[in-house]
Design an enzyme around this catalytic site. Structure first.
Site, short mmCIF file in Angstrom:
data_model
loop_
_atom_site.label_atom_id
_atom_site.label_comp_id
_atom_site.label_asym_id
_atom_site.label_seq_id
_atom_site.Cartn_x
_atom_site.Cartn_y
_atom_site.Cartn_z
N SER A 1 0.76 -1.03 -0.07
CA SER A 1 0.02 -0.20 0.04
C SER A 1 0.79 1.36 0.01
O SER A 1 1.45 1.62 -0.98
CB SER A 1 -0.89 -0.10 1.06
OG SER A 1 -2.02 0.87 1.05
N ASP B 1 10.70 4.75 -9.57
CA ASP B 1 10.39 5.42 -11.23
C ASP B 1 11.23 6.54 -11.44
O ASP B 1 11.36 6.98 -12.54
CB ASP B 1 8.89 5.60 -11.13
CG ASP B 1 8.02 4.16 -11.53
OD1 ASP B 1 8.76 3.09 -11.43
OD2 ASP B 1 6.81 4.12 -11.70
N LYS C 1 -0.80 -4.06 -3.29
CA LYS C 1 -1.99 -3.37 -2.86
C LYS C 1 -2.07 -2.06 -3.43
O LYS C 1 -1.55 -1.09 -3.03
CB LYS C 1 -2.14 -3.32 -1.43
CG LYS C 1 -3.18 -2.72 -0.85
CD LYS C 1 -4.52 -2.96 -1.18
CE LYS C 1 -5.54 -2.25 -0.45
NZ LYS C 1 -5.54 -1.01 -0.65
#
Length: 462
Positions: free
Chosen positions: A327, A338, A352
């Site tokens: 999460s 990224d 999640k």
């Protein structure tokens, strides 16, 4: 745009690992929440409170639910409402069962009903403080409740409660057969009240009287490690994204910067998630620019969070993740990966990627409802897929059996050793880039600044 939270969603295996790492115990129940929201009640005339709450739940789902399974049918949902409101309910328990059955038809484990007591406990768990005695507990392989560790400065710590103590009774009631959630509820209570713990220690049972007090839940542990080569590594373990997490992370980074840490290992292993705002705030402490996360509702509306040029350090970083990193942990690790800000070491994360909103209901109960999904900066939808690390590293079974909280972030922790090695490599590459920052006689300054084989994300920016 409402405030969202991201629940942990970890399975039993992940919860066992949480206990191993000392993150369970006081926070073994759901550890996340967000500001409560409420919606107006339907204009349909509903005179009794049970039906009022049922209809409120129905409306929230009808308006905002993002169906992760593709099984939701508005027509069937409207029919369910008619059937539910045509029924007479003897009391709240019967109406609560009806609500649970209603939500079960969605086949979404994250959209769930919380009775008033459960809803209050959720709010306590993520407020960053609670009233209790200050111990982290776990269920061991013998189904006994053991103390993982007392929290420093709390009643349990001052009374001499020790790691590996077995809690055999609470106020004279045997704990055999109880789960951790039930034990936590018995130990918690009003500030200033007393609780008597029966503890088995080295074969002997001792009774320890404790007075409950307000306990601050620390989300961050940190230390400065020095390698055999003299490199200073700032190690930060983030245990959950509660209301204190961003403030504590800022303090940890500031402290380690003053100690002249040359690089960082950020440990998100078995961090089950928490507040979305906390994950965004913490990402901004590591990122100067770039997207952090975007959320997408069923109507396609996107809310994108970005860095604000407020990073506290530019030094190389490595993030430790595992199957229990879920999460909000995946938001942070995905953002750093990224954007090329950090390398990920460990195992693929939990996966999640759904966003829940917490709603308060008319009678003090609550509802968590899936309202959106989140995407990493590169557009990855990681729900049920997880985030793969840049460097795969596990913990051998023999090591896991003997590992304690004190071993984390030390040379006794094999995953940490690999993370440290990865960080040292990044530091060496950064040093090489500085040495090549100016090459006498070079007419191409740009090529001198960034060597061809060097990943720019591993540079130390000035």
């Amino acid at each position: 745009m409402p405030s969202y939270f991201l629940p942990h969603g970890c399975d039993q295996e992940s919860r066992a690992l949480l206990a191993l790492l000392g993150i369970g115990g006081i926070a073994t129940a759901i550890t996340v929440a967000s500001p409560s929201l409420s919606l107006p009640i339907s204009t349909t005339a509903i005179s009794d409170s049970p039906k009022e709450v049922i209809d409120q739940v129905w409306q929230i789902v009808y308006r905002d639910y993002l169906d992760p399974t593709g099984n939701y049918s508005p027509e069937s949902w409207r029919k369910l409402r008619r059937d539910l409101l045509a029924h007479s309910y003897a009391g709240t328990e019967e109406s609560y069962e009806a609500i649970r059955s209603l939500l079960a038809s969605l086949d979404d484990p994250y959209t769930r009903f919380l009775e008033p007591r459960e809803f209050k406990e959720m709010q306590i768990d993520t407020s960053g403080e609670l009233t209790g005695v200050g111990i982290q507990i776990s269920l061991d392989n013998n189904s006994e409740i053991i103390v993982v560790s007392p929290i420093e400065g709390t009643p349990a710590f001052r009374a001499g409660v020790q790691p590996q103590d077995v809690i055999v009774s609470i106020d004279g009631q045997a704990t055999w057969g109880m789960g951790t959630d039930e034990v936590v509820k018995m130990i918690r209570g009003k500030e200033g009240t007393a609780v008597l713990l029966g503890l088995r220690r080295k074969g002997q049972v001792v009774e320890v009287p404790l007075t409950r007090a307000r306990i601050e839940i620390h989300a961050v542990d940190s230390q400065l490690n020095t390698t055999t080569g003299g490199i200073k590594v700032g190690y930060i373990r983030l245990k959950q994204f509660n209301a204190n997490a961003a403030r504590e992370m800022r303090a940890a980074i500031d402290h380690l910067e003053q100690k002249e840490a040359q690089g960082y290992v950020l440990d998100l292993r078995s961090n089950p998630g928490g507040l979305l705002e906390a994950s965004v705030d913490i990402a901004r402490q590591w990122l100067d620019n770039g997207t952090i996360v975007s959320t997408q509702t069923r109507s396609g509306v996107q809310d994108t969070r970005r860095a604000t040029g407020s990073a506290l350090t530019q030094k190389p970083a490595v993030v430790l993740v595992n199957e229990g990193s879920a999460s909000a942990s995946e938001i942070l690790s995905g953002a750093l990966q990224d954007n090329g800000r950090a390398k990920l070491v460990g195992k693929k994360t939990f996966g999640k990627g759904l966003v829940q909103s917490v709603r308060s209901l008319a009678d003090g109960s609550g509802l968590t409802v899936t309202v959106a999904k989140y995407l990493t900066p590169s557009g990855r939808d990681i729900h049920q897929n997880g985030i793969s690390p840049d460097v795969e590293a596990g913990i051998p079974k023999d090591e896991a059996k003997t590992m304690t909280v004190k071993d984390l972030g030390t040379l006794q922790d094999s995953q940490y050793r690999i993370a440290e090695t990865t960080l040292i490599k990044a530091l060496r590459m950064a040093e090489a880039s500085r040495n090549q920052a100016y090459i006498p006689g070079s007419t191409n300054l740009a090529s001198a600044l960034i060597p061809e084989r060097l990943d720019p994300s591993e540079l130390i920016r000035r």
